[in-house]
Enzyme design. Structure first.
Site, mmCIF file in Angstrom:
data_model
loop_
_atom_site.group_PDB
_atom_site.id
_atom_site.type_symbol
_atom_site.label_atom_id
_atom_site.label_comp_id
_atom_site.label_asym_id
_atom_site.label_seq_id
_atom_site.Cartn_x
_atom_site.Cartn_y
_atom_site.Cartn_z
ATOM 1 N N GLY A 1 -94.920 -3.663 -54.607
ATOM 2 C CA GLY A 1 -95.152 -4.424 -53.078
ATOM 3 C C GLY A 1 -94.643 -3.264 -52.188
ATOM 4 O O GLY A 1 -94.239 -2.323 -52.630
ATOM 5 N N LYS B 1 -88.545 -14.021 -45.659
ATOM 6 C CA LYS B 1 -89.001 -14.726 -47.022
ATOM 7 C C LYS B 1 -88.244 -15.881 -47.651
ATOM 8 O O LYS B 1 -88.617 -16.234 -48.655
ATOM 9 C CB LYS B 1 -88.579 -13.209 -48.006
ATOM 10 C CG LYS B 1 -89.826 -12.296 -47.761
ATOM 11 C CD LYS B 1 -91.192 -12.423 -47.775
ATOM 12 C CE LYS B 1 -91.901 -11.071 -47.526
ATOM 13 N NZ LYS B 1 -91.844 -10.125 -48.493
ATOM 14 N N GLU C 1 -95.014 -8.469 -63.628
ATOM 15 C CA GLU C 1 -93.810 -8.751 -63.122
ATOM 16 C C GLU C 1 -92.963 -9.814 -63.619
ATOM 17 O O GLU C 1 -91.763 -9.727 -64.154
ATOM 18 C CB GLU C 1 -93.893 -9.205 -61.417
ATOM 19 C CG GLU C 1 -94.600 -8.000 -60.711
ATOM 20 C CD GLU C 1 -94.872 -8.430 -59.359
ATOM 21 O OE1 GLU C 1 -95.023 -7.503 -58.408
ATOM 22 O OE2 GLU C 1 -94.905 -9.656 -58.912
HETATM 23 C C1 5RP Z 1 -96.697 -8.343 -55.756
HETATM 24 C C2 5RP Z 1 -95.256 -9.044 -55.397
HETATM 25 C C3 5RP Z 1 -94.515 -8.462 -54.270
HETATM 26 O O1 5RP Z 1 -93.278 -8.687 -54.773
HETATM 27 C C4 5RP Z 1 -94.530 -9.458 -52.925
HETATM 28 O O2 5RP Z 1 -96.001 -9.597 -52.856
HETATM 29 C C5 5RP Z 1 -93.836 -8.923 -51.903
HETATM 30 O O3 5RP Z 1 -94.402 -7.874 -51.495
HETATM 31 P P1 5RP Z 1 -93.677 -6.982 -50.096
HETATM 32 O O4 5RP Z 1 -92.512 -6.539 -50.497
HETATM 33 O O5 5RP Z 1 -95.013 -6.193 -49.771
HETATM 34 O O6 5RP Z 1 -93.548 -8.082 -49.015
HETATM 35 O O7 5RP Z 1 -95.002 -10.069 -56.085
HETATM 36 O O8 5RP Z 1 -97.278 -8.860 -56.762
#
Ligand code: 5RP
Length: 222
Positions: A33, A125, A107
């Site tokens: 991400g 978040k 993950e």
């Molecule tokens: C990918 C993920 C990422 O950790 C999540 O989507 C957060 O992404 P970002 O740092 O771009 O906000 O789970 O599968």
């Protein structure tokens, strides 16, 4: 600070957080991400301090290799000391929703293999109740419609993420309109549906630490 500036701040903070833990034989787990990408760029500046990494997506592996950082296959590694990854949502118990980038299964596997999971995120978040962000589910392609019908029975509104194929060759359903008051129970219930590879709730194994970038600085939640 903008959201991108907050992401960079927490990526830098994560590197500062793990620097004292790095030894010559340390393997670092690296997530996926935009926040994880910034972390990769910062971590690479210290690549001489540790052995190498395991990546949770092909995209992260490629970014690490471009920086000259060693990327190991998970099967050739005994122990991952630290895993650093972003999240789409976290509650105060560090139960997470992940998978916005469709990398949730790898993950979750890397999380399971790691001694310490450090989640890095900007303040947007952190939520009271998980579920405003649609919950990603990785499904075996032939089971997609069946799994979707079962998810409706659990109270969700699944939507096929068209055009997306995961690194494992599977499809993603994003489940809308869930108010996830018991993430541990829902994670288990969804994983019990035949055809589900895994779901984006990281609650049975939550993060150990959440480094959260806020306008007042980096907060450390445990
Ligand atoms: C990918 C993920 C990422 O950790 C999540 O989507 C957060 O992404 P970002 O740092 O771009 O906000 O789970 O599968």
């Amino acid at each position: 600070m903008t959201q991108d500036e907050l992401k960079l701040a927490v990526a830098k903070a994560a590197v500062e957080y793990i620097l004292p833990k790095l030894e010559k034989d340390t393997i670092v787990g690296v997530g996926s991400g935009s926040t994880a990408n910034l972390f990769i760029d910062e971590l690479a500046k210290h690549k001489q301090l540790f052995d190498g990494t395991v990546a949770s997506s092909e995209a992260s592996a490629e970014r690490l290799r471009k920086h000259g950082v060693t990327v190991y296959d998970l099967n050739s590694v005994n122990k991952i000391a630290i895993y650093i990854d972003g999240a789409d949502e976290s509650n105060e118990f560090l139960h997470l929703i992940k998978g916005g980038g469709a990398a949730l299964t790898r993950e979750k596997i890397v999380t399971a293999c790691s001694d310490e999971f450090i989640c890095i995120a900007d303040q947007s978040k952190l939520v009271d109740v998980l579920g405003d962000f649609p919950l990603p589910i990785e499904v075996i392609p032939m089971a997609r419609s069946y799994v979707a019908r079962e998810l409706v029975k659990l109270g969700g509104d699944p939507v096929y993420r068209e055009g997306v194929v995961t690194d494992n060759g599977n499809h993603i359903l994003d489940v809308y309109n869930l108010k996830i008051v018991n993430p541990v129970a829902l994670e288990a219930a969804i994983n019990a549906i035949v055809g589900v590879v895994t779901n984006g709730l990281f609650a049975a194994r939550p993060a150990d630490v959440l480094l959260l970038a806020t306008q007042d600085g980096i907060k450390t939640l445990t």
